[in-house]
Design a protein around this motif. Structure first.
Motif, PDB file in Angstrom:
ATOM      1  N   SER A   1      12.213  -0.140 -10.290  1.00 20.69           N
ATOM      2  CA  SER A   1      12.144   0.314  -9.179  1.00 20.69           C
ATOM      3  C   SER A   1      10.956   1.486  -8.698  1.00 20.69           C
ATOM      4  CB  SER A   1      13.491   1.210  -8.981  1.00 20.69           C
ATOM      5  OG  SER A   1      14.428   0.301  -9.162  1.00 20.69           O
ATOM      6  N   ILE A   2      10.242   1.118  -7.777  1.00 17.10           N
ATOM      7  CA  ILE A   2       9.047   1.916  -7.662  1.00 17.10           C
ATOM      8  C   ILE A   2       9.286   2.852  -6.199  1.00 17.10           C
ATOM      9  CG2 ILE A   2       6.569   1.824  -7.249  1.00 17.10           C
ATOM     10  CD1 ILE A   2       6.881  -0.920  -8.428  1.00 17.10           C
ATOM     11  N   THR A   3       8.951   4.088  -6.250  1.00 19.73           N
ATOM     12  CA  THR A   3       8.867   5.110  -5.350  1.00 19.73           C
ATOM     13  C   THR A   3       7.453   5.292  -4.817  1.00 19.73           C
ATOM     14  OG1 THR A   3       8.959   7.086  -6.233  1.00 19.73           O
ATOM     15  CG2 THR A   3      11.231   5.853  -5.858  1.00 19.73           C
ATOM     16  N   PRO A   4       7.243   5.826  -3.717  1.00 19.63           N
ATOM     17  CA  PRO A   4       5.827   6.592  -3.559  1.00 19.63           C
ATOM     18  C   PRO A   4       5.324   7.513  -4.356  1.00 19.63           C
ATOM     19  CG  PRO A   4       7.086   6.323  -1.315  1.00 19.63           C
ATOM     20  CD  PRO A   4       7.968   5.991  -2.515  1.00 19.63           C
TER      21      PRO A   4
ATOM     22  N   SER B   1      -7.549   5.021   4.408  1.00 17.15           N
ATOM     23  CA  SER B   1      -7.130   3.593   4.348  1.00 17.15           C
ATOM     24  C   SER B   1      -6.573   3.294   5.649  1.00 17.15           C
ATOM     25  CB  SER B   1      -6.017   3.417   3.258  1.00 17.15           C
ATOM     26  OG  SER B   1      -5.505   2.279   3.605  1.00 17.15           O
ATOM     27  N   PRO B   2      -6.822   2.138   6.259  1.00 16.18           N
ATOM     28  CA  PRO B   2      -6.478   1.594   7.365  1.00 16.18           C
ATOM     29  C   PRO B   2      -4.719   1.456   7.184  1.00 16.18           C
ATOM     30  CG  PRO B   2      -7.574  -0.161   6.599  1.00 16.18           C
ATOM     31  CD  PRO B   2      -7.652   1.135   5.657  1.00 16.18           C
ATOM     32  N   TYR B   3      -4.247   1.230   6.031  1.00 13.12           N
ATOM     33  CA  TYR B   3      -2.780   0.957   5.808  1.00 13.12           C
ATOM     34  C   TYR B   3      -1.964   2.367   5.650  1.00 13.12           C
ATOM     35  CZ  TYR B   3      -4.271  -3.794   4.601  1.00 13.12           C
ATOM     36  OH  TYR B   3      -4.547  -5.057   4.820  1.00 13.12           O
ATOM     37  N   THR B   4      -0.908   2.014   6.145  1.00 11.70           N
ATOM     38  CA  THR B   4       0.013   3.231   6.205  1.00 11.70           C
ATOM     39  C   THR B   4       0.997   2.822   4.992  1.00 11.70           C
ATOM     40  OG1 THR B   4       1.937   2.204   7.451  1.00 11.70           O
ATOM     41  CG2 THR B   4       0.215   3.572   8.657  1.00 11.70           C
ATOM     42  N   THR B   5       1.768   3.862   4.395  1.00 10.87           N
ATOM     43  CA  THR B   5       2.739   3.561   3.221  1.00 10.87           C
ATOM     44  C   THR B   5       3.885   2.468   3.705  1.00 10.87           C
ATOM     45  OG1 THR B   5       2.235   5.703   2.418  1.00 10.87           O
ATOM     46  CG2 THR B   5       4.381   4.548   1.749  1.00 10.87           C
ATOM     47  N   TYR B   6       3.882   1.602   2.673  1.00  7.74           N
ATOM     48  CA  TYR B   6       5.145   0.653   2.723  1.00  7.74           C
ATOM     49  C   TYR B   6       6.267   1.362   3.166  1.00  7.74           C
ATOM     50  CZ  TYR B   6       7.480  -3.503   1.192  1.00  7.74           C
ATOM     51  OH  TYR B   6       8.394  -4.785   1.215  1.00  7.74           O
ATOM     52  N   PRO B   7       7.035   0.846   4.119  1.00 10.08           N
ATOM     53  CA  PRO B   7       8.039   1.589   4.615  1.00 10.08           C
ATOM     54  C   PRO B   7       9.515   1.504   3.699  1.00 10.08           C
ATOM     55  CG  PRO B   7       7.904  -0.567   6.049  1.00 10.08           C
ATOM     56  CD  PRO B   7       6.759  -0.392   4.974  1.00 10.08           C
ATOM     57  N   ILE B   8       9.287   0.544   2.871  1.00 10.77           N
ATOM     58  CA  ILE B   8      10.842   0.287   1.924  1.00 10.77           C
ATOM     59  C   ILE B   8      10.702   1.113   0.898  1.00 10.77           C
ATOM     60  CG2 ILE B   8      12.394  -1.050   0.975  1.00 10.77           C
ATOM     61  CD1 ILE B   8      12.484  -1.214   4.041  1.00 10.77           C
ATOM     62  N   SER B   9      11.744   1.826   0.148  1.00  9.89           N
ATOM     63  CA  SER B   9      11.457   2.533  -1.051  1.00  9.89           C
ATOM     64  C   SER B   9      13.049   2.747  -1.601  1.00  9.89           C
ATOM     65  CB  SER B   9      10.786   3.863  -0.911  1.00  9.89           C
ATOM     66  OG  SER B   9      10.798   4.424  -2.225  1.00  9.89           O
TER      67      SER B   9
ATOM     68  N   TYR C   1       0.831  -1.288   0.086  1.00 14.88           N
ATOM     69  CA  TYR C   1      -0.068  -0.002   0.116  1.00 14.88           C
ATOM     70  C   TYR C   1       0.925   1.341   0.111  1.00 14.88           C
ATOM     71  CZ  TYR C   1      -3.862  -3.050   0.752  1.00 14.88           C
ATOM     72  OH  TYR C   1      -4.862  -3.861   0.563  1.00 14.88           O
ATOM     73  N   ASN C   2       0.241   2.230  -0.732  1.00 18.34           N
ATOM     74  CA  ASN C   2       0.912   3.696  -0.594  1.00 18.34           C
ATOM     75  C   ASN C   2      -0.379   4.529  -0.658  1.00 18.34           C
ATOM     76  OD1 ASN C   2       2.667   5.595  -1.263  1.00 18.34           O
ATOM     77  ND2 ASN C   2       2.254   5.946  -3.315  1.00 18.34           N
ATOM     78  N   VAL C   3       0.041   5.539   0.589  1.00 17.17           N
ATOM     79  CA  VAL C   3      -0.956   6.596   1.041  1.00 17.17           C
ATOM     80  C   VAL C   3      -0.656   7.823   0.516  1.00 17.17           C
ATOM     81  CG1 VAL C   3      -2.338   7.495   2.634  1.00 17.17           C
ATOM     82  CG2 VAL C   3      -1.432   5.194   3.044  1.00 17.17           C
ATOM     83  N   PRO C   4      -0.886   8.154  -0.842  1.00 21.72           N
ATOM     84  CA  PRO C   4      -0.525   9.378  -1.809  1.00 21.72           C
ATOM     85  C   PRO C   4      -0.897  10.572  -0.757  1.00 21.72           C
ATOM     86  CG  PRO C   4      -1.468   8.010  -3.199  1.00 21.72           C
ATOM     87  CD  PRO C   4      -1.884   7.429  -1.824  1.00 21.72           C
ATOM     88  N   LYS C   5      -0.063  11.594  -0.487  1.00 23.78           N
ATOM     89  CA  LYS C   5      -0.542  12.728   0.172  1.00 23.78           C
ATOM     90  C   LYS C   5      -1.394  13.472  -0.787  1.00 23.78           C
ATOM     91  CE  LYS C   5       3.732  13.500   2.796  1.00 23.78           C
ATOM     92  NZ  LYS C   5       4.212  12.371   2.394  1.00 23.78           N
ATOM     93  N   PRO C   6      -2.513  14.103  -0.222  1.00 19.41           N
ATOM     94  CA  PRO C   6      -3.433  14.721  -0.967  1.00 19.41           C
ATOM     95  C   PRO C   6      -3.239  16.126  -1.633  1.00 19.41           C
ATOM     96  CG  PRO C   6      -4.109  14.947   1.306  1.00 19.41           C
ATOM     97  CD  PRO C   6      -3.043  13.871   1.256  1.00 19.41           C
ATOM     98  N   LYS C   7      -3.285  16.564  -3.003  1.00 21.54           N
ATOM     99  CA  LYS C   7      -2.613  17.899  -3.511  1.00 21.54           C
ATOM    100  C   LYS C   7      -3.300  18.876  -2.746  1.00 21.54           C
ATOM    101  CE  LYS C   7      -1.028  15.463  -7.589  1.00 21.54           C
ATOM    102  NZ  LYS C   7      -0.854  15.600  -9.050  1.00 21.54           N
ATOM    103  N   ALA C   8      -2.727  20.039  -3.020  1.00 15.43           N
ATOM    104  CA  ALA C   8      -3.441  21.218  -2.379  1.00 15.43           C
ATOM    105  C   ALA C   8      -4.561  21.588  -3.412  1.00 15.43           C
ATOM    106  CB  ALA C   8      -2.372  22.297  -2.686  1.00 15.43           C
ATOM    107  N   GLY C   9      -5.763  21.762  -2.599  1.00 19.81           N
ATOM    108  CA  GLY C   9      -7.090  22.112  -3.129  1.00 19.81           C
ATOM    109  C   GLY C   9      -7.777  20.856  -3.494  1.00 19.81           C
ATOM    110  N   ALA C  10      -7.228  19.582  -3.227  1.00 21.30           N
ATOM    111  CA  ALA C  10      -7.930  18.455  -3.462  1.00 21.30           C
ATOM    112  C   ALA C  10      -9.137  18.160  -2.427  1.00 21.30           C
ATOM    113  CB  ALA C  10      -7.061  17.264  -3.475  1.00 21.30           C
ATOM    114  N   ASN C  11     -10.114  17.674  -2.980  1.00 26.72           N
ATOM    115  CA  ASN C  11     -11.373  17.332  -2.063  1.00 26.72           C
ATOM    116  C   ASN C  11     -11.071  16.258  -1.092  1.00 26.72           C
ATOM    117  OD1 ASN C  11     -13.806  17.045  -0.928  1.00 26.72           O
ATOM    118  ND2 ASN C  11     -14.776  16.974  -3.076  1.00 26.72           N
TER     119      ASN C  11
END
Length: 213
Positions: free
Chosen positions: A137-140, A106-114, A89-99
């Motif tokens: 190679s995948i980052t958040p 999500s009950p999950y946090t972002t996977y800690p390895i990147s 899981y990845n929990v993207p930060k909401p963009k400025a002005g997003a609803n």
């Protein structure tokens, strides 16, 4: 820890390889108590959910084993369970002005390895003679466009249709690689999702045994 998560497929719940991977994640996240999963058992599937680690693991019952619903960890028959799927899981930060009210919590946090490194199966060169890399190679922050650039066009895709408030995010599956990606954020939903989806970052990566598309 497993350098490629695909190495965990086929392991049993009591596997030392799996235990080492979970311990390494918990250490990276600074959450040593997170090594104990929430277990959800059904007759055809058992899930180990590690919410603080952004990880959910699916075990498939084999040898005729049909687990009862609601079993505890110690009540499972480990020898009759095979790891058949991994969700990161990845929990993207909401963009400025997003609803923010529309963002599903999500009950999950972002996977800690990147970065997360996944191996890719060898494929013939494309029409232009280009061969794809042997891994991604995948980052958040990795977006839909970057997945397609590295992995090629997906074998299957869906989601994104209908009103933004009720639709699911767009998803892409690379069947031969055993990888499915669901994208999040405003760009992944609604009638224009496929036009804007190239800029959407991933929300869930599912890893499963490769299959013919």
């Amino acid at each position: 820890m497993a350098s490629d998560l695909k190495q965990l497929l086929g392991q049993k719940p009591s596997s030392s390889t799996l235990a080492e991977h979970i311990s390494a994640l918990a250490s990276s996240a600074g959450k040593p108590d997170a090594v104990k999963p929430e277990v959800k058992s059904y007759s055809d599937a058992v899930y180990f959910n590690y919410y603080p680690l952004g990880l959910s693991i699916l075990f498939k019952p084999v040898n005729g084993y049909k687990p009862k619903t609601g079993l505890k960890r110690e009540e499972l028959q480990d020898d009759n369970l095979i790891l058949d799927g991994i969700d990161i899981y990845n929990v993207p930060k909401p963009k400025a002005g997003a609803n923010a009210s529309r963002a599903t919590k999500s009950p999950y946090t972002t996977y800690p390895i990147s970065p997360i490194v996944l191996s890719l199966v060898p494929l013939p060169p494309d029409k232009e003679g280009k061969t794809r890399a042997d891994s991604i190679s995948i980052t958040p922050e990795t977006t839909g466009k970057e997945f397609v650039l590295s992995m090629g066009e997906p074998d299957r895709k869906g989601g994104g249709a209908g009103p933004s408030s009720g639709s699911i995010g767009i998803w892409c599956e690379w069947s031969k690689d055993g990888v499915m990606v669901e994208f999040g954020g405003e760009e992944s939903r609604g009638p224009q999702a496929w036009e804007r989806g190239k800029d959407a970052v991933w929300k869930v990566i599912s890893i499963f045994p490769p299959k013919d598309s």
